[in-house]
Design an enzyme around this catalytic site. Structure first.
Site, PDB file in Angstrom:
ATOM      1  N   SER B 241     112.961   3.782  82.943  1.00 32.23           N
ATOM      2  CA  SER B 241     112.158   2.880  82.109  1.00 32.23           C
ATOM      3  C   SER B 241     112.567   2.961  80.646  1.00 32.23           C
ATOM      4  O   SER B 241     113.179   3.927  80.199  1.00 32.23           O
ATOM      5  CB  SER B 241     110.679   3.234  82.229  1.00 32.23           C
ATOM      6  OG  SER B 241     110.435   4.474  81.589  1.00 32.23           O
ATOM      7  N   GLU B 264     120.058   3.580  80.648  1.00 34.26           N
ATOM      8  CA  GLU B 264     120.034   2.220  81.178  1.00 34.26           C
ATOM      9  C   GLU B 264     118.567   1.951  81.461  1.00 34.26           C
ATOM     10  O   GLU B 264     117.961   2.639  82.280  1.00 34.26           O
ATOM     11  CB  GLU B 264     120.929   2.173  82.420  1.00 34.26           C
ATOM     12  CG  GLU B 264     121.266   0.802  82.883  1.00 34.26           C
ATOM     13  CD  GLU B 264     120.389   0.398  84.027  1.00 34.26           C
ATOM     14  OE1 GLU B 264     119.291  -0.139  83.759  1.00 34.26           O
ATOM     15  OE2 GLU B 264     120.781   0.630  85.175  1.00 34.26           O
ATOM     16  N   CYS B 301     117.771  -3.020  88.810  1.00 38.30           N
ATOM     17  CA  CYS B 301     117.910  -3.185  87.353  1.00 38.30           C
ATOM     18  C   CYS B 301     118.325  -4.610  87.012  1.00 38.30           C
ATOM     19  O   CYS B 301     118.046  -5.100  85.926  1.00 38.30           O
ATOM     20  CB  CYS B 301     119.004  -2.261  86.817  1.00 38.30           C
ATOM     21  SG  CYS B 301     118.933  -0.612  87.453  1.00 38.30           S
TER      22      CYS B 301
END
Lengths: 526, 526
Positions: B241, B264, B301
């Site tokens: 997150s 990321e 993602c």
């Protein structure tokens, strides 16, 4: 009068209206004509907005046009003639011959990057062709690096040409395809104006988009912080103090969109004298060391501020020869009154540290901002327990640390913070210790050199002028040499993008003639 | 019982003594056996200290040995057989077939990096030979990249194999020559133990130095923060997150020696449907989009959380087809109770935003952590004034933004934060708009894809799984694909280093057979 006190915003030379500031002659301690107008917040915004507007046009120019722009900047800087050198001399106290050499180096840097742009390796063009028969099928994937966006550049006081308005940061950012907004250094305002106007003329001559280059005049930190905080700015290049660099890092990290800061800050450049080298020529190395230490009044990032050796007759001979050489060195004018004051303060502080002895001092200081060189000595135990001794003194001061044995020497080395350089003087007799030391030094420094002196940074492909914190804020990069361009790039992958929309670097017919990686293999252009 | 509740510190499998934690089955909402012992601060320190001790040995191994180690890890992971897949299924709720595919992908990643190590391009070996006749003479300068040091890896909940203990971050760090300390993800503790032990077995089989790999069990942020703060750690890889990533960034920046964090984090992956593409097949694209949106219960993602198009019949047809397809999608079990709760909260919040309309919902939720897909629509004006609509919803929810015209569409695009991907559906009729959009998308995303779906990230040389903030904390890098190795390297220059002390990569006889840059020219090995 050729210097007018102006800054450059896009294609306009403007006088800022937020007050005035003057350049200062450190040899005479006199303020110089003319007064420079300071940038307003609106000026900062205008320069950054123009840079953002120029970015897409500039980054998509043919590489050849960017290369010619860099070369044309070099031509216009050379065309400034003696005027630039005289102004830089008056503002910095640096000798004329040094400044002429520095101008040549600045132009060589710009030309090196023109070559880097033409060669195109920096784009890292990579193609993984589609594999439609594979299960699952692989799409067509191509990658290149694109520029980050407008870059803010903060020049250094100690290189008014090579690390300033059109110095390495500007050259590498422009080469990458990034517009540049320079915050002129207060220590050489007139020099900055003359070079800034040379860049402006080159931009006009090469029909570059307005905003590809601007240069702002600011006092204190306000304009600089506003520049780094501006949303259009996507990266920062800085050379200066640890405190100044870290202030910019904090501003950059606190943005809504944090951005990378490449700050080259603080290094004491350990200089190892191993027993074999001392046995061969302790006195010669001592004299060479003092020449390196006092060159440019010690105002080099790579100045050797720390000597490390094994206690004994060899190290004593080195120290004595260095002390003797140091005493013959005349005091030199430092770049600014602030630097001079900081140097005097740091030397004063060192004189008061228990366990540290003054070996020798250079010639008496005269008038103005002249600084007297100083060499100290101490032992490893004192060094390891005195954090102040690890702080950079910007100027011609150094410290010899005598270690009892090799274990002591390695302990001192492991204790060091990150450095720009580490120098080892060694002969074949020192091979074992040198081999033990080298992997430790690799982890501490950006450049490891043998049997030489750290001052003097060659501008070439293999140069690394960088290193672990606090030498820089980003150890993964260099601010000198061809790979400095990588600081201003990021990769983008293009998946199944139609051929007619693909960037030229990635087209099947390779119109830019690039070396590309295809399916994991480097391929020369057909 | 094969899963024992252990972590790995160097060559020892140990049970932590700082309390216990259990894995959780999100389908049954039941805690799982066995209890895992949590790492103490001393455990974190022990793992990091071993990693530091292993570093110099590991980084100096022949590339072939590092490559074989990576391949051996893959072999040992494959040898875990159905046991690993069953445990991963129970812990994550992910289907068995998906997990089998993910295991194969994990092993392919390890093998890709073995190839990268053997090829050696990552070292960027560069030689600028001495020019003794030049005035001043040029010294001999050689450059290579060396690994940064021990790396802390934080796995992702959504890829318990490919982005976890032996996933992309670990594979690329080990390939670079960095020891790895993994903080196991609480969402798949047993999976982590099984994979961690496979890595340990491979390290023993390949006679790697102790400390090349450790894996810690921690709860909450404490162990993770201690890991990032440990002086031995020199870089961090993280997938998760925005909040979690930024917490690590702050810890890393606050260290005495700040270190890079490759986090990321957050991306809503805009998905453009241009008029020509809609005219050709609005319904087909709508169905394909819903398959991408709901795959893996939307927990990718690169999940397409935002659709952008021009208002009109084409976009209506897309929306209707997508809505219809969505209604047929059964609710799926999410990875963890926390993710499920956050998803329900985010969807509830979206339902309350003025100007946003629910288009369709997926099948009713059953028991456990099952999530119902949701598609919303709004107009550009609402989107531009509702920052909440730009926040990532981790799960199968998306939003169609209808733009009045192309200017509106470009305004929405320019307004977006950084993204991992941007997808464009276009035909030849859309060429002009696509050509206008592409340079804007390049600046926003790490990967731009045409006429496909963003989920599914190929592991290859040209892949970029990265992008401007907040997609990642460092836009200059990728966490998937061969160039992920570059995150863990820094350049070092060797000046006049005696031949017998030079690293093999830089020796005149080029014993590693590398492609090297010599005097600015790429040269294949002789």
């Amino acid at each position: 009068m050729p210097v007018k006190g102006e800054m450059i915003i896009g294609r306009r030379a403007v006088r800022g209206s937020a007050g005035t500031v003057r350049a200062f002659n450190p040899a005479t301690c006199a303020a110089m004509e003319p007064a420079f107008g300071l940038a307003t917040t609106a000026d900062v915004d205008a320069a950054c907005t123009l840079a953002e507007q120029a970015f897409d046009t500039y980054r998509n120019l043919q590489p050849e046009r960017r290369a010619r722009f860099l070369e044309t900047i070099a031509d216009h800087i050379m065309a400034t003639g003696p005027l630039l050198i005289e102004r830089a001399h008056d503002e910095s106290g640096l000798p004329v011959a040094r400044l002429e050499g520095e101008r040549a180096r600045t132009c060589n840097q710009l030309r090196l990057f023109a070559g880097v742009v033409r060669a195109g390796h920096f784009m890292a063009a990579t193609l993984d062709p589609a594999l439609p028969q594979r299960i699952p099928p692989r799409p067509d994937l191509r990658m290149r690096r694109i520029p980050l966006g407008p870059v803010a550049v903060f020049g250094a006081s100690n290189f008014p040409l090579a690390f300033s308005v059109a110095g390495g940061d500007t050259a590498s950012a422009l080469a990458a395809g990034c517009p540049v907004v320079v915050k002129a250094h207060g220590a050489h305002l007139g020099t900055a104006e003359l070079v800034g106007k040379a860049v402006l003329e080159a931009a006009i001559a090469c029909d570059m988009p307005e905003g590809v280059f601007s240069m702002l005049i600011g006092e204190g930190r306000q304009a600089g912080q506003a520049l780094v905080a501006h949303p259009a700015i996507k990266a920062v290049g800085f050379t200066g103090s640890r405190q100044g660099g870290m202030a910019l890092v904090q501003t950059a990290n606190a943005r809504k969109e944090p951005i990378p800061v490449y700050a080259e800050m603080s290094s004491i450049n350990p200089f190892y004298v191993l027993p074999g080298a001392l046995a061969r020529d302790a006195a010669g190395i001592g004299r060479g060391f003092v020449d390196s230490l006092t060159m440019g009044v010690g105002q080099f990032c790579t100045n050797p501020g720390l000597v490390i050796g094994l206690a004994g007759a060899g190290l004593d001979a080195f120290r004595d020869a260095a002390g003797e050489a140091l005493r013959t060195k005349a005091a030199g004018t430092m770049l600014t009154a602030g630097i001079h004051k900081a140097y005097a303060g740091a030397v004063g502080k060192r004189n008061g540290i228990a366990g540290v002895r003054l070996v020798a001092q250079g010639g008496e200081t005269g008038q103005g901002c002249a600084a007297r060189a100083a060499l100290y000595e101490t032992d490893a135990a004192t060094f390891l327990t005195s954090p102040d001794l690890e702080e950079e003194i910007f100027g011609p001061a150094s410290l010899v640390v005598a270690c009892r044995d090799e274990a002591d020497l390695l302990a001192v080395t492991r204790h060091l913070e990150g450095q720009l350089t580490a120098t080892v003087h060694a002969t074949g007799d020192d091979r074992e210790l040198a081999a033990t030391l080298l992997p430790v030094l690799e982890r501490k420094a950006g450049r490891v050199l043998f049997n030489g002196y750290p001052t003097g940074v060659e501008v070439c492909h293999a140069m690394v002028h960088g290193g672990p914190f606090p030498a820089t804020s980003d150890a993964r990069t260099t601010s000198v040499g061809a790979t400095a361009i990588e600081r201003f790039l990021r990769p983008v992958c293009y998946q199944d993008v139609p051929i007619d929309l693909l960037p030229e670097a990635l087209r099947d017919d390779n119109p830019l003639g690039l070396v590309r990686m295809v399916d994991g293999q480097l391929r020369a252009p057909q």
